[in-house]
Scaffold this motif. Structure first.
Motif, mmCIF file in Angstrom:
data_model
loop_
_atom_site.group_PDB
_atom_site.id
_atom_site.type_symbol
_atom_site.label_atom_id
_atom_site.label_comp_id
_atom_site.label_asym_id
_atom_site.label_seq_id
_atom_site.Cartn_x
_atom_site.Cartn_y
_atom_site.Cartn_z
ATOM 1 N N ASP A 12 5.595 18.636 -11.430
ATOM 2 C CA ASP A 12 5.880 19.533 -12.602
ATOM 3 C C ASP A 12 6.030 18.802 -14.018
ATOM 4 O O ASP A 12 6.015 19.748 -14.922
ATOM 5 N N ASP A 13 5.963 17.820 -14.161
ATOM 6 C CA ASP A 13 5.936 16.915 -15.349
ATOM 7 C C ASP A 13 4.475 16.806 -15.978
ATOM 8 O O ASP A 13 4.356 16.652 -17.203
ATOM 9 N N ILE A 14 3.478 17.236 -15.105
ATOM 10 C CA ILE A 14 2.102 17.316 -15.655
ATOM 11 C C ILE A 14 1.802 18.684 -16.218
ATOM 12 O O ILE A 14 1.882 19.739 -15.412
ATOM 13 N N PRO A 15 1.385 18.752 -17.415
ATOM 14 C CA PRO A 15 0.985 20.017 -18.170
ATOM 15 C C PRO A 15 0.086 20.627 -17.307
ATOM 16 O O PRO A 15 -1.036 20.073 -16.689
ATOM 17 N N ALA A 16 -0.186 21.840 -17.232
ATOM 18 C CA ALA A 16 -0.920 22.901 -16.604
ATOM 19 C C ALA A 16 -2.369 22.709 -17.436
ATOM 20 O O ALA A 16 -2.593 22.824 -18.662
ATOM 21 N N PRO A 17 -3.561 22.743 -16.816
ATOM 22 C CA PRO A 17 -4.749 22.761 -17.461
ATOM 23 C C PRO A 17 -4.909 24.099 -18.150
ATOM 24 O O PRO A 17 -4.243 25.222 -17.868
ATOM 25 N N PRO A 18 -5.610 24.209 -19.256
ATOM 26 C CA PRO A 18 -5.671 25.415 -20.370
ATOM 27 C C PRO A 18 -6.529 26.431 -19.538
ATOM 28 O O PRO A 18 -6.031 27.577 -20.132
ATOM 29 N N TRP A 19 -7.107 26.351 -18.738
ATOM 30 C CA TRP A 19 -7.760 27.766 -18.059
ATOM 31 C C TRP A 19 -7.048 28.417 -17.072
ATOM 32 O O TRP A 19 -7.239 29.514 -16.514
ATOM 33 N N LYS A 20 -5.615 27.713 -16.617
ATOM 34 C CA LYS A 20 -4.924 28.241 -15.805
ATOM 35 C C LYS A 20 -3.668 29.082 -16.555
ATOM 36 O O LYS A 20 -3.305 28.751 -17.578
ATOM 37 N N SER A 30 -7.401 19.038 -10.946
ATOM 38 C CA SER A 30 -6.221 19.151 -11.817
ATOM 39 C C SER A 30 -4.887 19.198 -11.189
ATOM 40 O O SER A 30 -3.860 19.103 -11.951
ATOM 41 N N GLY A 31 -4.929 18.914 -9.822
ATOM 42 C CA GLY A 31 -3.714 18.966 -9.345
ATOM 43 C C GLY A 31 -3.079 17.477 -9.403
ATOM 44 O O GLY A 31 -3.497 16.646 -9.707
ATOM 45 N N ALA A 32 -1.794 17.360 -9.041
ATOM 46 C CA ALA A 32 -1.104 16.050 -9.430
ATOM 47 C C ALA A 32 -1.765 15.031 -8.438
ATOM 48 O O ALA A 32 -1.647 13.867 -9.098
ATOM 49 N N MET A 69 0.704 -1.096 0.077
ATOM 50 C CA MET A 69 -0.003 -0.136 0.065
ATOM 51 C C MET A 69 1.037 1.185 0.044
ATOM 52 O O MET A 69 1.855 1.356 0.693
ATOM 53 N N THR A 70 0.524 2.132 -0.881
ATOM 54 C CA THR A 70 1.186 3.330 -0.971
ATOM 55 C C THR A 70 0.473 4.519 -0.445
ATOM 56 O O THR A 70 -0.676 4.642 -0.571
ATOM 57 N N SER A 71 1.264 5.645 -0.128
ATOM 58 C CA SER A 71 0.710 6.919 0.084
ATOM 59 C C SER A 71 1.735 7.890 0.281
ATOM 60 O O SER A 71 2.747 7.651 -0.294
ATOM 61 N N GLY A 72 1.457 9.182 0.527
ATOM 62 C CA GLY A 72 2.475 10.337 0.416
ATOM 63 C C GLY A 72 2.440 11.132 -0.806
ATOM 64 O O GLY A 72 3.055 12.172 -0.938
ATOM 65 N N GLY A 73 1.757 10.641 -1.839
ATOM 66 C CA GLY A 73 1.375 11.675 -3.052
ATOM 67 C C GLY A 73 2.510 11.571 -4.003
ATOM 68 O O GLY A 73 3.505 10.885 -3.832
ATOM 69 N N VAL A 74 2.531 12.234 -5.124
ATOM 70 C CA VAL A 74 3.483 12.304 -6.069
ATOM 71 C C VAL A 74 4.561 13.311 -5.676
ATOM 72 O O VAL A 74 4.701 14.074 -4.844
ATOM 73 N N THR A 75 5.811 13.105 -6.202
ATOM 74 C CA THR A 75 6.866 13.892 -5.918
ATOM 75 C C THR A 75 6.851 15.202 -6.546
ATOM 76 O O THR A 75 6.212 15.449 -7.423
ATOM 77 N N ARG A 76 7.866 16.202 -6.162
ATOM 78 C CA ARG A 76 7.662 17.537 -6.881
ATOM 79 C C ARG A 76 8.038 17.379 -8.247
ATOM 80 O O ARG A 76 7.354 18.016 -9.301
ATOM 81 N N ALA A 77 9.073 16.439 -8.847
ATOM 82 C CA ALA A 77 9.356 16.245 -10.035
ATOM 83 C C ALA A 77 8.307 15.714 -10.864
ATOM 84 O O ALA A 77 7.946 16.298 -11.793
ATOM 85 N N GLU A 78 7.386 14.813 -10.513
ATOM 86 C CA GLU A 78 6.409 14.211 -11.123
ATOM 87 C C GLU A 78 5.248 15.258 -11.220
ATOM 88 O O GLU A 78 4.642 15.479 -12.279
#
Length: 244
Positions: free
Chosen positions: A12-20, A133-135, A1-10
């Motif tokens: 930053d690798d996700i594109p921003a949604p177009p409305w931001k 839209s957050g990571a 089982m995992t938790s703790g969320g994505v890393t900062r690098a991960e």
């Protein structure tokens, strides 16, 4: 089982949604700040004072700096709230998807999501206020939709089921966090429920015959039993819809 969320690098690798809008270029400030430090401070304010207190000015006070310093890292209060939501839901544990029990894993995910959100009053309100839209939000959506697909549901049912559960989870969490904030205990809730039953039974029989006849049934069961009933009904309903 995992938790703790994505890393900062991960993240930053996700594109921003177009409305931001594109993030502002960082400028030197008197105090060394970071987005993570700002969100940490916002979480402290949330847990102590509630969502209404989570403003740029109040979080700046928590960090012993002015609100203007925060705008270098966070666009506005709305973005701060959604960063806060993404921080909190990083604590939702995700078990490795098991093709032999996907619907039970969906239930576990929903239970854990409600528990984590309800522990931070106001987070559920944020979850209801916009598109995820957050990571970490995207990570949760990917996990949930994967489980629903493993359950053999058609893609359109999977897509809308994600929306359905995305509404259900914060609604239940909001109710639970409200009870906590109001100091409502199991005993006080039982007393209130009993009063409500008696109130229904006092209604004019000629105008409210169904309410009167179901008054006792309407107040049976614990909050957890009712939660599990709703969850069972939703998942059973998805299977029924998919079988049409």
């Amino acid at each position: 089982m995992t938790s703790g969320g994505v890393t900062r690098a991960e993240a930053d690798d996700i594109p921003a949604p177009p409305w931001k809008r594109a993030a502002k270029a960082a400028k030197p400030v008197r105090r060394q700040l970071s987005r993570d430090a700002i969100v940490d401070a916002a979480l402290r304010v949330l847990d102590k004072e509630g969502l209404d207190a989570v403003t740029m000015r109040r979080v700046g006070q928590e960090l012993h700096t002015g609100a203007a310093s925060l705008y270098v890292h966070v666009e506005n209060k709305e973005e701060l709230h959604h960063l806060l939501l993404d921080r909190v839901i990083a604590d939702i544990p995700l078990a490795e998807p098991d093709p032999t029990r996907p619907l039970e894993q969906v239930k576990e995910f929903v239970r854990n999501s409600v528990r984590v959100m309800a522990a931070h009053p106001g987070v559920a309100q944020i979850a209801m206020s916009g598109l995820p839209s957050g990571a970490n939000a995207l990570r949760m959506m990917e996990y949930l939709l994967t489980l629903l697909r493993l359950a053999g549901l058609p893609d359109q049912v999977v897509a809308w089921a994600g929306d359905l559960l995305g509404d259900f989870i914060p609604a239940i969490a909001l109710e639970q966090s409200f009870f906590r904030q109001a100091g409502i205990t199991e005993q006080s809730m039982a007393e209130r429920v009993g009063q409500y039953r008696d109130y229904l039974l006092s209604l004019p029989a000629d105008r409210f015959p169904t309410l009167r006849s179901l008054a006792a049934n309407m107040v049976t069961g614990s909050g957890n039993e009712r939660f599990e009933f709703k969850l069972d009904v939703m998942l059973s309903g998805l299977l029924a819809v998919a079988a049409r």
